[in-house]
Design a protein around this motif. Sequence first.
Motif, PDB file in Angstrom:
ATOM      1  N   VAL A  87       9.458  10.257  -8.245  1.00 44.88           N
ATOM      2  CA  VAL A  87       8.820   8.455  -9.076  1.00 44.88           C
ATOM      3  C   VAL A  87       7.835   8.448  -7.955  1.00 44.88           C
ATOM      4  O   VAL A  87       8.147   8.510  -6.558  1.00 44.88           O
ATOM      5  CB  VAL A  87      10.364   7.389  -8.857  1.00 44.88           C
ATOM      6  N   THR A  88       6.665   8.097  -8.960  1.00 43.81           N
ATOM      7  CA  THR A  88       5.563   7.164  -7.833  1.00 43.81           C
ATOM      8  C   THR A  88       5.236   5.939  -8.388  1.00 43.81           C
ATOM      9  O   THR A  88       4.757   5.451  -8.446  1.00 43.81           O
ATOM     10  CB  THR A  88       4.448   7.715  -8.076  1.00 43.81           C
ATOM     11  N   ASP A  90       5.729   2.689  -6.583  1.00 39.24           N
ATOM     12  CA  ASP A  90       5.439   1.263  -5.481  1.00 39.24           C
ATOM     13  C   ASP A  90       7.517   0.369  -5.235  1.00 39.24           C
ATOM     14  O   ASP A  90       7.016  -0.749  -5.767  1.00 39.24           O
ATOM     15  CB  ASP A  90       4.910   0.464  -4.769  1.00 39.24           C
ATOM     16  N   ASP A  92       7.924  -1.740  -3.474  1.00 39.04           N
ATOM     17  CA  ASP A  92       8.076  -3.659  -3.231  1.00 39.04           C
ATOM     18  C   ASP A  92       7.076  -4.039  -4.117  1.00 39.04           C
ATOM     19  O   ASP A  92       6.251  -5.163  -4.003  1.00 39.04           O
ATOM     20  CB  ASP A  92       6.994  -4.025  -2.077  1.00 39.04           C
ATOM     21  N   MET A  93       6.454  -3.870  -5.394  1.00 39.83           N
ATOM     22  CA  MET A  93       6.341  -4.547  -6.555  1.00 39.83           C
ATOM     23  C   MET A  93       6.296  -4.350  -7.356  1.00 39.83           C
ATOM     24  O   MET A  93       7.727  -4.372  -7.832  1.00 39.83           O
ATOM     25  CB  MET A  93       4.254  -3.546  -6.497  1.00 39.83           C
ATOM     26  N   THR A  94       6.351  -5.186  -8.430  1.00 39.21           N
ATOM     27  CA  THR A  94       7.075  -6.084 -10.040  1.00 39.21           C
ATOM     28  C   THR A  94       6.332  -5.200 -11.081  1.00 39.21           C
ATOM     29  O   THR A  94       5.285  -4.206 -10.852  1.00 39.21           O
ATOM     30  CB  THR A  94       6.549  -7.569  -9.837  1.00 39.21           C
ATOM     31  N   TRP A  96       4.973  -5.796 -13.392  1.00 38.73           N
ATOM     32  CA  TRP A  96       3.529  -6.581 -14.062  1.00 38.73           C
ATOM     33  C   TRP A  96       3.111  -5.753 -13.021  1.00 38.73           C
ATOM     34  O   TRP A  96       1.514  -4.999 -13.332  1.00 38.73           O
ATOM     35  CB  TRP A  96       4.096  -7.862 -14.214  1.00 38.73           C
ATOM     36  N   GLU A  97       2.738  -6.163 -11.897  1.00 39.02           N
ATOM     37  CA  GLU A  97       1.605  -5.581 -11.082  1.00 39.02           C
ATOM     38  C   GLU A  97       1.832  -4.246 -10.501  1.00 39.02           C
ATOM     39  O   GLU A  97       0.030  -3.048 -10.864  1.00 39.02           O
ATOM     40  CB  GLU A  97       1.870  -5.995  -9.179  1.00 39.02           C
ATOM     41  N   ILE A  98       2.453  -2.892 -10.943  1.00 38.68           N
ATOM     42  CA  ILE A  98       2.539  -1.631 -11.032  1.00 38.68           C
ATOM     43  C   ILE A  98       1.797  -1.518 -12.471  1.00 38.68           C
ATOM     44  O   ILE A  98       0.305  -1.055 -12.196  1.00 38.68           O
ATOM     45  CB  ILE A  98       3.664  -0.976 -11.868  1.00 38.68           C
ATOM     46  N   GLU A 100      -0.762  -3.722 -14.179  1.00 40.06           N
ATOM     47  CA  GLU A 100      -1.472  -3.882 -13.478  1.00 40.06           C
ATOM     48  C   GLU A 100      -2.388  -3.244 -12.644  1.00 40.06           C
ATOM     49  O   GLU A 100      -3.905  -3.233 -13.340  1.00 40.06           O
ATOM     50  CB  GLU A 100      -1.702  -5.955 -12.880  1.00 40.06           C
ATOM     51  N   PHE A 101      -2.334  -2.818 -11.897  1.00 36.39           N
ATOM     52  CA  PHE A 101      -2.924  -1.936 -10.532  1.00 36.39           C
ATOM     53  C   PHE A 101      -3.145  -0.762 -11.069  1.00 36.39           C
ATOM     54  O   PHE A 101      -4.901  -0.214 -10.960  1.00 36.39           O
ATOM     55  CB  PHE A 101      -1.619  -1.360  -9.873  1.00 36.39           C
ATOM     56  N   HIS A 102      -2.066   0.014 -12.196  1.00 37.23           N
ATOM     57  CA  HIS A 102      -2.617   1.412 -12.838  1.00 37.23           C
ATOM     58  C   HIS A 102      -4.563   0.632 -13.317  1.00 37.23           C
ATOM     59  O   HIS A 102      -4.948   1.775 -13.710  1.00 37.23           O
ATOM     60  CB  HIS A 102      -1.826   1.648 -14.132  1.00 37.23           C
ATOM     61  N   LEU A 133      10.981  -6.978  -8.485  1.00 36.28           N
ATOM     62  CA  LEU A 133      10.395  -5.817  -7.640  1.00 36.28           C
ATOM     63  C   LEU A 133      11.549  -4.085  -8.269  1.00 36.28           C
ATOM     64  O   LEU A 133      12.366  -4.689  -8.829  1.00 36.28           O
ATOM     65  CB  LEU A 133      11.210  -6.374  -6.372  1.00 36.28           C
TER      66      LEU A 133
ATOM     67  N   TRP B  11      -6.549  -5.493  -3.552  1.00 33.92           N
ATOM     68  CA  TRP B  11      -5.587  -6.981  -4.316  1.00 33.92           C
ATOM     69  C   TRP B  11      -4.050  -5.968  -3.929  1.00 33.92           C
ATOM     70  O   TRP B  11      -3.310  -7.036  -3.108  1.00 33.92           O
ATOM     71  CB  TRP B  11      -6.177  -6.356  -5.699  1.00 33.92           C
ATOM     72  N   ARG B  19       4.101  -9.937   0.874  1.00 31.65           N
ATOM     73  CA  ARG B  19       5.077  -9.735   1.092  1.00 31.65           C
ATOM     74  C   ARG B  19       6.259  -9.753   1.445  1.00 31.65           C
ATOM     75  O   ARG B  19       6.944 -10.367   1.421  1.00 31.65           O
ATOM     76  CB  ARG B  19       5.357  -8.954  -0.034  1.00 31.65           C
ATOM     77  N   GLU B  99      -0.335   9.426  -7.876  1.00 34.32           N
ATOM     78  CA  GLU B  99      -1.074   8.291  -9.259  1.00 34.32           C
ATOM     79  C   GLU B  99      -2.373   8.044  -8.480  1.00 34.32           C
ATOM     80  O   GLU B  99      -3.301   8.399  -9.511  1.00 34.32           O
ATOM     81  CB  GLU B  99      -0.306   7.103  -9.302  1.00 34.32           C
TER      82      GLU B  99
END
Lengths: 325, 279
Positions: A87-88, A90, A92-94, A96-98, A100-102, A133, B11, B19, B99
């Motif tokens: 699993v890669t 985070d 502690d991210m949601t 959507w954030e995962i 968006e980050f990508h 999360l 960001w 958080r 990643e």
Amino acid sequence: MSTSIIEVEGLEHQYGDFKAVNGISFTVGKGEIFSFLGPNGAGKSTAINILITLLKLQKGEACIAGYDVRTEAEKVRESIGIVFQEVTLDRDMTVWEILEFHGRLYGMTRPDRKERIAEILELVKLGGQKDMLVKKLSGGMKRRLEIGRGLMTRPIVLFLDEPTIGLDPQTRMRMWDYIRTVNDEGTTIFLTTHYMDEADNLSDRINIIDHGKIIASGKPWELKNELGQDLVYLETSDNPRARSIITDLVSISGVSDKGKGILITTNDDGTKILPLIIEEIRNSGISVITVNLKKPSMDDVFVHFTGRELRDDKPGKSPATFRRR
Amino acid sequence: MVNYGFMTIYWRDMIRFVRFKTLLISSLIQPALWMAFFGIAMSASFDRLGASIPPIPGVPEVQYLTFMAAGVIAMTTLFTSLFGGIVLLFDKNWGLMREIMASPLPRDHIIFGIALSGMTKSFIQVMIVMIFGLLIGVSFFAGYTIAHTVVALLGIMLFVGMFSIGFLFFSAAISISMDTPEGLQGIITLLSMPIFFASNALYPVSAFPPVLQAISTVNPLSQLVNGVRYFAIGDNFTTMGIHYVYTPADILLSFTVLGIFAISMFGVAWWRFKSAVVT
């Protein structure tokens, strides 16, 4: 194969004295599901890490989507999607954030990201978990999220490194359906797995890899056909003598020892050959203890080519003993 | 086209910063506590000593609390920056770094992104220390006009920014090279001691033995403290009976030293990232 998406020639990789990948060559056609099947430590992950440019290409040639892995790493990166073995995400991210980050990592524009994230969430059915999360997601959801993430940039090839490791049987089935859907939409898929059933169920072409080499390659049914039509397993009161008797019979393509008995491969209908075999053995004064007749499975194929079994690696078991190579 | 890839890293690191509420609040309260306890306790004794030394006519005398507030600002920035890269180590261990490394994002953007978010955190902390300091009696910006105060604030932030970026590059370099957070913590603890105590942050260096004095003169932390004192207190003051005079040339030199430090640390980080293999 009209167009090939991946072309690999004479790939080798060494960690110190240990040759993890020892000269492999293959091509993957557009729209194929292509798989590497092999035990842990066979060199699958090393090969995949070279192709996705995480490991430096030491020896050989590799081309993905027309770009040279050695000299055009950045172009290769833009053309591929990756789902890693571990699993890669985070925690502690949601969700959507995962995504968006990508999207941002890959330089997608804001409207593009917005549109794609909505599509991906729909596709992997995580719309309801958008703001959750990652640590609150189940194992299957995390895997779906990772596959969705791998698809976000509309890659030409999606690399899946052991995609269903540690998932329960039901989730695995759904994951397979899902991988097929993605493939039907035109994405070429490169899969590594050490699960026989996974390779058998998903792949258009399987490559059995062991000790850093491809030792067999073909469509699943082709590989099974290599073992003949049927497999007969026998336990007798005198296995060595039974073996020599059977070897001389017609329609027998191979005899080998297996466990407490012998394994016979036939090149004709086993239901007709089996009575003959038993008769011959009995006539020689040997008694038959156990008989089993079956179609060859991927496990048998694997044993046939590598000379050993993958018993300890059944799905659903804890991946605690698993080591990346 | 300008590539803003580093903003992605920035960001995401800022998301983590806000958080984790306990971490956020403790990182903001900790420097204030230093001021409150160490500052008030020490100033009580130092100021009594200083009172026995006759003041120099015409030179403003500064309380110890004000003197050491600049040190606390520097210390806070130092620690935050030294630990700023640790997220990279976590990412390496928990997989996210794969990643990032497999994405088209150029590697120097990872370094810049982390440096930028670490710098932002330092700015926030420094603001809090200053506000808290002013509340408990630190006489920063005494007698300044509004325009002068704004310039002074900008100057302080310029110094804080340049200093923190240097140590963030350094932190990123060791984080990407280490395998365990424990190892990183060990190195940082080992380094932070001499950097902090062989400096002019808490006390005048004039009483140091020559070797220590030499170290503290080149110490980046001393450069930062010089800058903060120059902008927040002034170019001519006494404290504990010691006369401090800063010329603009001194301050420019300090800033240049910080700049050279940052550039060389970037070199180190760049080298470590180039050769980093994450699988």
